[in-house]
Write an enzyme that holds these catalytic residues in place. Structure first.
Site, PDB file in Angstrom:
ATOM      1  N   ASP A   1       0.511  -0.629  -0.137  1.00  0.00           N
ATOM      2  CA  ASP A   1      -0.234  -0.207   0.168  1.00  0.00           C
ATOM      3  C   ASP A   1       0.569   1.064   0.356  1.00  0.00           C
ATOM      4  OD1 ASP A   1       0.915  -0.218   3.066  1.00  0.00           O
ATOM      5  OD2 ASP A   1      -0.142   1.021   3.304  1.00  0.00           O
TER       6      ASP A   1
ATOM      7  N   TYR B   1      10.803   4.560   1.945  1.00  0.00           N
ATOM      8  CA  TYR B   1      11.210   3.359   1.869  1.00  0.00           C
ATOM      9  C   TYR B   1      12.759   4.030   1.581  1.00  0.00           C
ATOM     10  CZ  TYR B   1       7.751   1.135   4.113  1.00  0.00           C
ATOM     11  OH  TYR B   1       6.537   1.111   5.239  1.00  0.00           O
TER      12      TYR B   1
ATOM     13  N   ARG C   1       9.018   3.150  16.157  1.00  0.00           N
ATOM     14  CA  ARG C   1       7.922   2.382  15.066  1.00  0.00           C
ATOM     15  C   ARG C   1       7.083   1.945  16.281  1.00  0.00           C
ATOM     16  NH1 ARG C   1       8.167   4.848   9.058  1.00  0.00           N
ATOM     17  NH2 ARG C   1       8.600   7.218  10.141  1.00  0.00           N
TER      18      ARG C   1
END
Length: 452
Positions: A170, A264, A284
């Site tokens: 996604d 990324y 995270r």
């Protein structure tokens, strides 16, 4: 119109309610007769399923709803398996992130050593679901968005080559939503994109509207100043560190202003910056556990207590819309153009034909037909060859139980400075993952014994 039966594998995921809401929003396009949840963690799934059953009863009481930990019940008579499992849950993700950081290396759930650790856990779990699907519903398709998608996709290519599995991600969708907002467009579906790379490792080379107008200059103008930061953002990537990620796209873009990068790439191109801006004690994973996980479970609990969704703050997850589009493309042969992770097989002319690349495909009832990309520049080709080798070595390490190959994979990663650092991280990760990874043979020790 035919109605479909869907099982969500990973029914206890915090993303599951968003997928259910998206499926219910799209019943006119993709009608359901049965919706099932499957998870191997009964307690976790029950918390999510209790709320989702109420949501389904309110919105579409004609749909049969089932939540089960029994594979036969879950996978019998289904048309689609939507899989988003996390083997080891967020507790293991936290270790994937914190162990590399201890050695001054990027700690991230899909990139670098953490991604490899996660991959070593995920392959077996994904294969288990494929095998259940093929045993109980051999004509079904599996839409897999379990991470790390690149390693899972390579494992499927190599070890389950005939399985009806599509691996998707996604992140490009989220970035394209931000691009659309930058342009003042209502939806990312107004964009026609050309993109290539590996999963979490790619570049947009051309973005146009439906009339063929070039939109790249306006997006680039925004990225130079703001990265991919926009005013409304999205509801999925809400943790504080995501804002840094979308801002850092400015610096990634500067390396090749002819393209627009996947966010990324920051982990591979600026690992020193990432480590310097990471909290080694609170990563995270901790943000997600304290934020998203508490929010979703809290909202589900409220729905169950009230036996009603009134006042619920649960919302559709953006990645869910992509999954519905993909299911529709297969079910109705729509020939929609979508980014998927597929075997290269010549689509990128000057790249490994067996590499699992993320490129635009036309999707119909027979699955994806990749579009031709042509030749790619040396910079991207070099980066991709290094990274695809990492992914292949991880899969070989899992298949062969090879310590040596996993050490080689970690050494080869652009995020890791040396073989000695790679070995230290690997040894710590082996200890942390002893309940999840296959046993690794220490070929190096065997060699040393022979030489002595």
């Amino acid at each position: 119109m035919k109605k479909f039966s869907v099982v969500i594998a990973g029914g206890g995921s915090t993303f599951t309610p968003g997928i259910v809401l998206m499926l219910l929003d799209n019943l006119d396009k993709f009608p359901l007769r049965t919706l099932k949840f499957y998870d191997n963690d009964k307690d976790r799934q029950e918390k999510i399923a209790g709320a989702c059953e109420i949501i389904v009863k309110e919105r579409a009481p004609e749909i049969e709803f089932v939540a089960t930990v029994d594979p036969e019940e879950a996978f019998t008579d289904v048309d689609f398996v939507m899989a988003h499992i996390r083997v080891g849950k967020y507790a293991m993700r936290a270790l994937d992130e914190k162990i590399p950081l201890k050695y001054g290396v990027v700690g991230q759930e899909t990139c670098g050593p953490g991604g490899m650790a996660y991959g070593m856990r995920s392959i077996g779990g994904v294969f288990e679901i494929i095998d259940y699907m093929e045993k109980y519903s051999p004509d079904a398709w599996m839409l897999n968005y379990s991470n790390p998608a690149a390693i899972v996709a390579e494992a499927c290519r190599k070890l389950r080559p005939n399985s009806k599995v599509l691996n998707i991600c996604d992140m490009p969708v989220s970035i394209e939503r931000r691009m659309a907002e930058t342009l003042g467009l209502a939806s990312r579906k107004e964009l026609v994109v050309r993109y290539y790379g590996l999963n979490h490792f790619g570049w947009w080379t051309d973005i146009r509207d439906k009339a063929g107008n070039d939109l790249m200059p306006k997006i680039k103008e925004h990225v130079v100043k703001n990265g991919y930061v926009v005013t409304s953002g999205d509801r999925q990537h809400t943790e504080a560190t995501w804002n840094d990620t979308f801002t850092k796209a400015r610096d990634v873009f500067a390396l090749d202003p002819n393209t627009l990068p996947n966010t990324y790439l920051q982990y591979y191109l600026f690992p020193d910056y990432i480590v310097g801006h990471s909290n080694k004690e609170y990563t995270r994973a901790n943000e997600v556990m304290d934020g998203r996980e508490k929010f979703v479970f809290g909202e589900c609990e409220k729905i169950v207590v009230n036996q009603s969704t009134e006042g619920s703050a649960l919302h559709v997850d953006m990645h869910a819309s992509y999954i519905v589009d993909l299911a529709r493309a297969i079910a109705y042969n729509t020939h929609e153009r979508m980014l998927l992770i597929v075997e290269n097989n010549g689509a990128i002319e000057n790249f490994d034909p067996t590499g699992m690349v993320e490129i635009p495909c036309i999707v119909g009832s027979n699955g994806p037909e990749p579009l031709s990309i042509g030749k790619i520049p040396q910079f991207q080709k070099g980066l991709m060859e290094q990274q695809v080798s990492v992914e292949k070595l991880v899969v070989e390490a899992w298949e062969e139980g090879s310590y040596q190959k996993l050490w080689q994979a970690m050494t080869l990663s652009k995020t890791v400075p040396s073989a000695s650092v790679a070995k230290s991280i690997l040894d710590d990760l082996i200890e942390a993952n002893k309940d999840f990874w296959p046993t690794l043979k220490k070929e190096q020790q065997e060699l040393e014994q022979v030489l002595n």
